[in-house]
Design an enzyme around this catalytic site. Structure first.
Site, PDB file in Angstrom:
ATOM      1  N   ASN A   1      18.657  31.635  26.838  1.00 47.77           N
ATOM      2  CA  ASN A   1      18.452  32.740  27.777  1.00 47.77           C
ATOM      3  C   ASN A   1      19.167  33.940  27.182  1.00 47.77           C
ATOM      4  OD1 ASN A   1      18.347  34.525  29.870  1.00 47.77           O
ATOM      5  ND2 ASN A   1      19.315  33.184  31.379  1.00 47.77           N
TER       6      ASN A   1
ATOM      7  N   ARG B   1      13.841  31.619  27.916  1.00 54.25           N
ATOM      8  CA  ARG B   1      13.552  32.289  29.185  1.00 54.25           C
ATOM      9  C   ARG B   1      13.146  33.719  28.863  1.00 54.25           C
ATOM     10  NH1 ARG B   1      17.758  34.558  33.607  1.00 54.25           N
ATOM     11  NH2 ARG B   1      16.227  35.122  35.160  1.00 54.25           N
TER      12      ARG B   1
ATOM     13  N   HIS C   1      13.590  35.035  39.141  1.00 52.54           N
ATOM     14  CA  HIS C   1      14.173  33.720  39.422  1.00 52.54           C
ATOM     15  C   HIS C   1      13.064  32.676  39.610  1.00 52.54           C
ATOM     16  CE1 HIS C   1      17.816  35.841  41.524  1.00 52.54           C
ATOM     17  NE2 HIS C   1      18.138  35.553  40.276  1.00 52.54           N
TER      18      HIS C   1
ATOM     19  N   LEU D   1      20.682  32.139  46.037  1.00 57.06           N
ATOM     20  CA  LEU D   1      21.782  33.074  46.260  1.00 57.06           C
ATOM     21  C   LEU D   1      22.841  32.891  45.181  1.00 57.06           C
ATOM     22  CD1 LEU D   1      22.158  32.489  50.129  1.00 57.06           C
ATOM     23  CD2 LEU D   1      20.646  34.106  48.962  1.00 57.06           C
TER      24      LEU D   1
ATOM     25  N   ARG E   1      23.926  44.650  43.525  1.00 54.05           N
ATOM     26  CA  ARG E   1      22.670  45.377  43.755  1.00 54.05           C
ATOM     27  C   ARG E   1      22.456  45.588  45.251  1.00 54.05           C
ATOM     28  NH1 ARG E   1      19.605  41.148  40.437  1.00 54.05           N
ATOM     29  NH2 ARG E   1      20.102  41.697  38.280  1.00 54.05           N
TER      30      ARG E   1
ATOM     31  N   GLU F   1      17.637  25.574  36.100  1.00 50.62           N
ATOM     32  CA  GLU F   1      16.621  26.355  35.380  1.00 50.62           C
ATOM     33  C   GLU F   1      16.459  25.864  33.949  1.00 50.62           C
ATOM     34  OE1 GLU F   1      18.884  29.697  37.174  1.00 50.62           O
ATOM     35  OE2 GLU F   1      17.065  30.828  36.768  1.00 50.62           O
TER      36      GLU F   1
HETATM   37  P1  ADP Z   1      23.787  33.792  38.316  1.00 50.19           P
HETATM   38  O1  ADP Z   1      22.940  34.594  39.245  1.00 50.19           O
HETATM   39  O2  ADP Z   1      24.607  34.626  37.382  1.00 50.19           O
HETATM   40  O3  ADP Z   1      23.088  32.602  37.677  1.00 50.19           O
HETATM   41  P2  ADP Z   1      25.186  31.817  39.892  1.00 50.19           P
HETATM   42  O4  ADP Z   1      24.012  31.203  40.530  1.00 50.19           O
HETATM   43  O5  ADP Z   1      25.989  31.003  38.957  1.00 50.19           O
HETATM   44  O6  ADP Z   1      24.883  33.219  39.263  1.00 50.19           O
HETATM   45  O7  ADP Z   1      26.150  32.314  41.066  1.00 50.19           O
HETATM   46  C1  ADP Z   1      27.338  33.005  40.807  1.00 50.19           C
HETATM   47  C2  ADP Z   1      27.981  33.412  42.112  1.00 50.19           C
HETATM   48  O8  ADP Z   1      28.137  32.248  42.942  1.00 50.19           O
HETATM   49  C3  ADP Z   1      29.374  33.973  41.948  1.00 50.19           C
HETATM   50  O9  ADP Z   1      29.367  35.366  41.838  1.00 50.19           O
HETATM   51  C4  ADP Z   1      30.071  33.565  43.230  1.00 50.19           C
HETATM   52  O10 ADP Z   1      29.982  34.628  44.164  1.00 50.19           O
HETATM   53  C5  ADP Z   1      29.253  32.431  43.776  1.00 50.19           C
HETATM   54  N1  ADP Z   1      29.998  31.161  43.846  1.00 50.19           N
HETATM   55  C6  ADP Z   1      30.189  30.260  42.873  1.00 50.19           C
HETATM   56  N2  ADP Z   1      30.933  29.224  43.339  1.00 50.19           N
HETATM   57  C7  ADP Z   1      31.201  29.492  44.633  1.00 50.19           C
HETATM   58  C8  ADP Z   1      31.925  28.823  45.666  1.00 50.19           C
HETATM   59  N3  ADP Z   1      32.523  27.657  45.461  1.00 50.19           N
HETATM   60  N4  ADP Z   1      31.962  29.420  46.868  1.00 50.19           N
HETATM   61  C9  ADP Z   1      31.370  30.605  47.089  1.00 50.19           C
HETATM   62  N5  ADP Z   1      30.675  31.269  46.169  1.00 50.19           N
HETATM   63  C10 ADP Z   1      30.593  30.735  44.958  1.00 50.19           C
END
Ligand code: ADP
Length: 403
Positions: A7, A95, A184, A213, A245, A388
């Site tokens: 990616n 990707r 996504h 999310l 964003r 993914e």
């Molecule tokens: P990306 O969109 O970069 O692939 P991810 O799906 O890995 O991101 O999500 C990252 C976000 O997930 C972080 O910014 C954080 O806010 C949130 N996150 C990760 N672990 C936790 C947790 N244990 N509790 C709450 N939020 C979390």
């Protein structure tokens, strides 16, 4: 059989080497801050297992080629690597963000595919050049290893036109290809298939709403296994509120800001992408930090949390109307998988839609998946771990088998 998933972003390369028989991740890592004064590479062998070994390299990384050279060096390292020679790798799955309306099915990379990715740079200006760089460097460093492009927009290409065309002069669509594409897609596709499997349905029988999310957030409405609407648009800026964003705002705010502040369009665009969302409201974009601040009585952190969950809840309501019948609401990605407070906040007050969450189940930790619906809930509620990389790797193998 091992497949390398790449990616390649504007200043980073994430990678994962997967064993397709066992689904085990042999190695993974990320090259970061390419082109900046100081870059880094974090590499893990056998991540998440007892045999995990990691190495971090800090050095300037001028471009994607140098970054790929470093990761190839680690993948073939006798101690930290997973292969003796890159030629042992069956294929590379890339990707690719934006394939537009004509190039969205996954396909083996040839010159025509590269030209088409290049032709779509206007509608994927940040990602497509980086995706292309990743492909070209991989071809150079792994001659003879097939490369496959998997598009992030593919899953959303089944949207009906009333969902994807914007109410702008029609020529904006015809001439400039301005429409909702959605992103996504690989995650939404994987999660939709997983949800069908968990519920014991064929994918074509499932109606669900998926909330991905993470740092970026998007929802999709899936009818009979096919995407019929999604919250991101021409770009990933649209939809729900995200880490940095803004998501949906009144479009007239942009000329208004320009007039009031003298900011240029590029500057405003950067603000909407990087300084808005959760960060814009409370200065933090990691949900864990926001919870810690809320616990100490930080009003802005509380507001950011309430805005975030409210906006997602409204989308769930909208997609209920779009779908008619909903079998399940499914949470996924960093926040969706790990944050019971966000899930509870999003689902608050949806009992009249038949959605009732079980607080004890919601407090649990998902392995591959978990059910958080209360027994009386008419709509199922699931947490599904997205993957993914596995989806891209499986798609890569399928494409090569059929071509
Ligand atoms: P990306 O969109 O970069 O692939 P991810 O799906 O890995 O991101 O999500 C990252 C976000 O997930 C972080 O910014 C954080 O806010 C949130 N996150 C990760 N672990 C936790 C947790 N244990 N509790 C709450 N939020 C979390």
């Amino acid at each position: 059989m091992q497949v390398l998933v790449i990616n390649s972003g504007s200043s980073s390369i994430k990678y994962q080497l997967l064993n397709m028989e066992t689904r085990a991740v042999m190695a993974s890592g990320v090259v970061e801050r390419i082109g900046e004064p100081m870059g880094s590479l974090t590499h893990k062998k056998a991540p998440g297992t007892d045999a995990e070994a990691r190495k971090t390299i800090e050095q300037p990384i001028a471009d994607h080629k140098q970054g790929m050279n470093l990761l190839v060096g680690l993948l073939t390292d006798p101690e930290l690597g997973a292969v003796a020679d890159m030629g042992e790798i069956y294929a590379v799955g890339h990707r690719v963000l934006q394939g537009g309306e004509t190039l969205y099915m996954p396909m083996a990379v040839d010159d025509a595919v590269k030209d088409a990715i290049r032709a779509n740079i206007p509608i994927g200006p940040l990602h497509n050049p980086a995706n292309l760089a990743g492909i070209e460097v991989a071809q150079e460093l792994m001659p003879g290893v097939p490369q496959v492009a998997v598009f992030d927009t593919e899953f959303h290409q089944t949207m009906p036109r009333e969902a994807f065309i914007y109410p702008l002069p029609y020529e904006m669509y015809e001439r400039h290809r301005i429409r909702r594409y959605g992103f996504h897609g690989t995650s939404h596709k994987f999660v939709a298939k997983e949800a069908a499997r968990i519920l014991g349905k064929a994918p074509a029988e499932l109606n669900c709403i998926i909330a991905h999310l993470g740092n970026g957030c998007s929802l999709s409405a899936v009818k009979a296994g096919r995407c019929v609407d999604t919250s991101m648009g021409l770009t990933p800026l649209a939809g729900v509120m995200m880490g940095t964003r803004c998501g949906d705002i009144d479009p007239a705010i942009i000329p208004f800001i320009a007039e009031q502040t003298g900011m240029g369009v590029k500057e405003i665009d950067a603000m909407l992408n990087k300084q808005s969302g959760l960060k814009g409201i409370c200065g933090m974009n990691d949900m864990r930090d926001i919870h810690a601040a809320r616990a100490k009585g930080d009003e802005r952190a509380q507001l950011a949390f309430e805005m975030f969950t409210y906006r997602i809840r409204k989308y769930i309501g909208a997609y209920f109307a779009a779908l008619g019948r909903v079998d399940a609401v499914v949470f996924t990605a960093g926040i969706g998988e790990n944050d019971p407070d966000v899930r509870a906040g999003v689902l608050e007050g949806l009992e009249n839609l038949g959605i009732v969450m079980d607080p004890a189940a919601n407090a649990g930790r998902a392995g591959e998946w978990m059910r958080i619906a209360a027994p009386e809930s008419r709509v199922d509620v699931l947490v599904v771990r997205t993957n993914e990389e596995l989806e891209i790797a499986r798609t890569t193998v399928e494409v090569l088998r059929t071509t």
